[in-house]
Design an enzyme around this catalytic site. Structure first.
Site, PDB file in Angstrom:
ATOM      1  N   ASP A 136       0.817  -1.209   0.000  1.00  0.00           N
ATOM      2  CA  ASP A 136       0.000   0.000   0.000  1.00  0.00           C
ATOM      3  C   ASP A 136       0.855   1.265   0.000  1.00  0.00           C
ATOM      4  O   ASP A 136       2.006   1.261   0.441  1.00  0.00           O
ATOM      5  CB  ASP A 136      -0.910   0.028   1.227  1.00  0.00           C
ATOM      6  CG  ASP A 136      -1.939  -1.088   1.225  1.00  0.00           C
ATOM      7  OD1 ASP A 136      -2.222  -1.624   0.143  1.00  0.00           O
ATOM      8  OD2 ASP A 136      -2.443  -1.427   2.314  1.00  0.00           O
ATOM      9  N   LYS A 137       0.246   2.350  -0.438  1.00  0.00           N
ATOM     10  CA  LYS A 137       0.918   3.659  -0.481  1.00  0.00           C
ATOM     11  C   LYS A 137       1.580   3.997   0.855  1.00  0.00           C
ATOM     12  O   LYS A 137       2.732   4.408   0.896  1.00  0.00           O
ATOM     13  CB  LYS A 137      -0.095   4.741  -0.856  1.00  0.00           C
ATOM     14  CG  LYS A 137       0.436   6.156  -0.766  1.00  0.00           C
ATOM     15  CD  LYS A 137      -0.678   7.170  -0.964  1.00  0.00           C
ATOM     16  CE  LYS A 137      -0.183   8.587  -0.706  1.00  0.00           C
ATOM     17  NZ  LYS A 137      -1.269   9.587  -0.767  1.00  0.00           N
TER      18      LYS A 137
END
Length: 301
Positions: A136-137
């Site tokens: 994820d970011k």
């Protein structure tokens, strides 16, 4: 949109495998992606990947127009932990998206890889060169990158066959009293919020193992090992057992620890080298904000 018509000559295997024979210019991964997107039709109905072709089937594929995003190399000063002619290992910082998409056309890991590496695999679509798996970011840590298609196939196969090693460190809300545990709960897209994942009976198999490293009263530091790699798997699984990640108001409480997103770090990565067959293991230290938060919790404890 480009429309293709394929007439199947004889009864055969699953459609994704069958179409690779008729469409040698496209990879099986690309064909599987079309099936997921619902653009492969028989008698006007979208086909599923498990459909077995029959003689005289008239398969229509409506190939979507390619993305118009402009993929440019950018000097993002990525931390390349390891690199050779086949693979690279990169330590992704929090806040960086892995590959371009709508709303994220630049500043992604892929933009940085294009600048710093001389080659990247082409198996995925044009916006994901070299990308074998994602985080994820707002998750930091290690990712393996393929520099050619043979390496990509090998690394992807290891992920699929669960022979690669991926360990994470996370800080979660609550006091986990037992030392170890395994979460096995299927994950699928949330019916309530399409941007989120959820535990669903019809979801895909997901297995996470965890070990308690340290307790801080209202918080627990855990090490997690992934057996599968579903979207948001750790975040969803820890929420499911009542210990959501700190810094993650999406899956946990709105009142949480301040940081740069969820306190989740891909600490350890291991795989078999595609060419030499050597066992490779890499480790990345926790980000500064993560270490600082742990020190503060220790002072309070």
């Amino acid at each position: 949109m480009n429309e293709l018509l394929i007439v199947i000559k004889e009864n055969g295997p699953r459609i994704d495998k069958a179409l690779t024979t008729y469409l040698p210019d496209y990879t099986r991964s690309q064909i599987q992606q079309w099936l997921k997107e619902g653009v492969v039709f028989l008698h006007g109905q979208p086909l599923k990947a498990n459909y077995k072709v029959k003689a005289q089937d008239e398969i229509v594929i409506c190939i979507p127009e390619p993305e118009t995003l402009d993929l440019k190399p950018e000097n993002l000063d990525l931390e390349i932990v390891y690199e050779d002619e086949d693979v690279a290992v990169v330590n992704k910082p929090q806040g960086m998206v892995v590959h371009p998409s709508a709303g994220h056309s630049h500043g992604t890991l892929v933009n940085g890889l294009l600048y710093q590496l001389n080659n990247l695999s082409t198996i995925n679509d044009v916006l994901r060169p070299g990308i074998v798996h994602r985080i994820d970011k707002d998750t930091s840590g290690l990712l393996m990158v393929a520099k050619n298609d043979a390496a990509h196939e090998s690394l992807a196969s290891q992920l699929k066959n669960k022979t690669s090693l991926r360990k994470y460190v996370a800080l979660v809300h609550g006091n986990i009293t037992h030392e170890k545990g395994t979460i096995e709960a299927p994950i699928g897209r949330s019916k309530v919020n399409r941007k989120m994942q959820a535990i669903r009976e019809d979801g895909k198999l997901a297995v996470t193992h965890f070990t308690v490293l340290e307790r801080f009263g209202d918080f627990t530091l855990v090490e997690l090992q992934l057996e599968t790699g579903r979207t948001h798997q750790i975040r969803v699984h820890m929420q499911y057992i009542g210990f959501p990640l700190a810094g993650d108001p999406t899956y946990g409480p709105k009142k949480t620890l301040t940081g740069n997103g969820q306190f989740l770090h891909a600490k350890l990565l291991g795989f078999t080298h595609p060419r030499t067959k050597d066992k490779m293991v890499f480790e990345a230290p926790l980000p500064e904000i993560f270490e600082k938060t742990l020190k503060n919790l220790r002072k309070k404890d």
